[in-house]
Write a protein that holds these residues in place. Structure first.
Motif, mmCIF file in Angstrom:
data_model
loop_
_atom_site.group_PDB
_atom_site.id
_atom_site.type_symbol
_atom_site.label_atom_id
_atom_site.label_comp_id
_atom_site.label_asym_id
_atom_site.label_seq_id
_atom_site.Cartn_x
_atom_site.Cartn_y
_atom_site.Cartn_z
ATOM 1 N N ARG A 165 -0.964 -9.014 -3.209
ATOM 2 C CA ARG A 165 -0.591 -7.663 -2.809
ATOM 3 C C ARG A 165 -1.593 -7.111 -1.805
ATOM 4 O O ARG A 165 -2.801 -7.148 -2.025
ATOM 5 C CB ARG A 165 -0.511 -6.730 -4.023
ATOM 6 N N ILE A 166 -1.065 -6.599 -0.678
ATOM 7 C CA ILE A 166 -1.920 -6.020 0.358
ATOM 8 C C ILE A 166 -1.598 -4.549 0.601
ATOM 9 O O ILE A 166 -2.215 -3.916 1.455
ATOM 10 C CB ILE A 166 -1.790 -6.806 1.682
ATOM 11 N N GLY A 167 -0.631 -4.006 -0.127
ATOM 12 C CA GLY A 167 -0.273 -2.612 0.061
ATOM 13 C C GLY A 167 0.975 -2.267 -0.712
ATOM 14 O O GLY A 167 1.435 -3.020 -1.569
ATOM 15 N N TRP A 168 1.508 -1.094 -0.372
ATOM 16 C CA TRP A 168 2.722 -0.593 -1.011
ATOM 17 C C TRP A 168 3.710 -0.169 0.063
ATOM 18 O O TRP A 168 3.324 0.209 1.167
ATOM 19 C CB TRP A 168 2.413 0.606 -1.907
ATOM 20 N N VAL A 169 4.985 -0.186 -0.294
ATOM 21 C CA VAL A 169 6.040 0.155 0.665
ATOM 22 C C VAL A 169 7.066 1.066 -0.009
ATOM 23 O O VAL A 169 7.319 0.942 -1.219
ATOM 24 C CB VAL A 169 6.709 -1.132 1.206
ATOM 25 N N GLY A 170 7.620 1.998 0.774
ATOM 26 C CA GLY A 170 8.643 2.883 0.237
ATOM 27 C C GLY A 170 10.029 2.308 0.391
ATOM 28 O O GLY A 170 10.225 1.209 0.929
ATOM 29 N N ASP A 181 -4.340 14.322 -0.836
ATOM 30 C CA ASP A 181 -4.300 14.592 -2.283
ATOM 31 C C ASP A 181 -4.335 13.324 -3.122
ATOM 32 O O ASP A 181 -4.207 13.386 -4.349
ATOM 33 C CB ASP A 181 -3.069 15.430 -2.624
ATOM 34 N N GLY A 182 -4.503 12.180 -2.466
ATOM 35 C CA GLY A 182 -4.607 10.916 -3.191
ATOM 36 C C GLY A 182 -3.294 10.206 -3.418
ATOM 37 O O GLY A 182 -3.285 9.050 -3.864
ATOM 38 N N THR A 183 -2.183 10.870 -3.133
ATOM 39 C CA THR A 183 -0.889 10.207 -3.275
ATOM 40 C C THR A 183 -0.657 9.269 -2.101
ATOM 41 O O THR A 183 -1.316 9.353 -1.061
ATOM 42 C CB THR A 183 0.257 11.221 -3.347
ATOM 43 N N LEU A 184 0.286 8.385 -2.264
ATOM 44 C CA LEU A 184 0.746 7.512 -1.191
ATOM 45 C C LEU A 184 2.094 8.032 -0.728
ATOM 46 O O LEU A 184 2.981 8.271 -1.547
ATOM 47 C CB LEU A 184 0.857 6.071 -1.683
ATOM 48 N N ARG A 185 2.265 8.206 0.594
ATOM 49 C CA ARG A 185 3.479 8.839 1.109
ATOM 50 C C ARG A 185 4.145 7.979 2.174
ATOM 51 O O ARG A 185 3.477 7.302 2.962
ATOM 52 C CB ARG A 185 3.160 10.214 1.683
ATOM 53 N N CYS A 186 5.480 8.040 2.170
ATOM 54 C CA CYS A 186 6.258 7.358 3.197
ATOM 55 C C CYS A 186 6.237 8.217 4.461
ATOM 56 O O CYS A 186 6.618 9.389 4.417
ATOM 57 C CB CYS A 186 7.695 7.159 2.720
ATOM 58 N N PRO A 187 5.817 7.660 5.601
ATOM 59 C CA PRO A 187 5.763 8.457 6.829
ATOM 60 C C PRO A 187 7.132 8.833 7.372
ATOM 61 O O PRO A 187 7.241 9.720 8.211
ATOM 62 C CB PRO A 187 5.019 7.541 7.809
ATOM 63 N N LEU A 188 8.189 8.180 6.889
ATOM 64 C CA LEU A 188 9.536 8.504 7.361
ATOM 65 C C LEU A 188 10.228 9.535 6.485
ATOM 66 O O LEU A 188 10.810 10.496 6.974
ATOM 67 C CB LEU A 188 10.389 7.239 7.442
ATOM 68 N N THR A 189 10.181 9.334 5.183
ATOM 69 C CA THR A 189 10.937 10.188 4.269
ATOM 70 C C THR A 189 10.093 11.263 3.600
ATOM 71 O O THR A 189 10.636 12.222 3.053
ATOM 72 C CB THR A 189 11.599 9.346 3.174
ATOM 73 N N GLY A 190 8.749 11.086 3.605
ATOM 74 C CA GLY A 190 7.880 12.013 2.908
ATOM 75 C C GLY A 190 7.797 11.781 1.411
ATOM 76 O O GLY A 190 7.085 12.505 0.713
ATOM 77 N N ALA A 191 8.521 10.792 0.883
ATOM 78 C CA ALA A 191 8.484 10.500 -0.550
ATOM 79 C C ALA A 191 7.058 10.185 -0.979
ATOM 80 O O ALA A 191 6.315 9.507 -0.265
ATOM 81 C CB ALA A 191 9.407 9.328 -0.879
#
Length: 208
Positions: A165-170, A181-191
């Motif tokens: 694993r090298i990262g996460w994907v939405g 804020d420490g969350t991980l966010r999708c740059p397209l959807t904002g999720a």
């Protein structure tokens, strides 16, 4: 392609080999030289590219794409919305041998097939090899050329030989970015998501 239609409304190239005991769902397109073996079940609105192979009893959900020369050996299971890139291989034999210790040719009774399971929305990059038995999690992304030897968590991006694993994907397929804020966010959807151990959990945000 020059197309013919079966009773389900699937479009199958004349040069494709679809067994009479396979099921191909409505709206699915099966291209030149693809092969679908007996007992396989292909869902609705799928695409099977040139030379793709789907083994006996394999299950493919709706809206899946199997690109050119993907080899999906039984007893693989693909849920809805799965992408399988060109020349991907799903294996099915943990200890492959052509012959038994006595030199006799192995038959179907001489080994136990194990399968690859791919959960909803996951993508497998070109020329990857998935070594059964493994499960690729929901919306996960396997980078091109990877060799997957262990289960892949939901939303994980894995790469390498063996894949790590090298990262996460939405769900949009774009790598997530860490916010202030420490969350991980999708740059397209904002999720928004949050890491909890080795898992990614969706964050439900309440409007102010």
């Amino acid at each position: 392609m020059t197309e013919t239609k079966n009773t389900n409304g699937a479009r199958i190239a004349p040069t494709a080999d679809v067994d009479a005991h396979a099921h191909v769902g409505d709206g699915t397109r099966v291209w030149h030289l693809a092969q679908v073996r007996e007992g396989a079940r292909i869902g609705r609105d799928c695409i099977l590219g040139r030379g793709a192979y789907v083994g006996p009893g394999v299950i493919v959900g709706d809206n899946c794409k199997l690109q050119n020369y993907a080899l999906v050996y039984e007893p693989a299971v693909l849920e809805d919305g799965v992408f399988v890139g060109p020349a991907v291989v799903f294996t099915n034999d943990e200890f492959p041998r052509a012959i038994n210790p006595d030199g006799s040719l192995k038959s179907a009774d001489d080994w136990h097939a194990v399968g690859v399971t791919v959960r909803t929305g996951a993508s497998i990059g070109a020329r990857s090899v998935c070594i059964a038995p493994v499960t690729i999690g929901r919306w996960a992304l396997v980078a091109a050329g990877s060799v997957v030897t262990k289960d892949v968590p939901d939303h994980a991006v894995v790469a390498g030989v063996p894949a790590r694993r090298i990262g996460w994907v939405g769900e949009a397929g774009v790598p997530l970015r860490r916010a202030e804020d420490g969350t991980l966010r999708c740059p397209l959807t904002g999720a928004a998501y949050r890491e909890v151990g080795d898992e990614l959990i969706s964050v439900v945000e309440v409007a102010s």
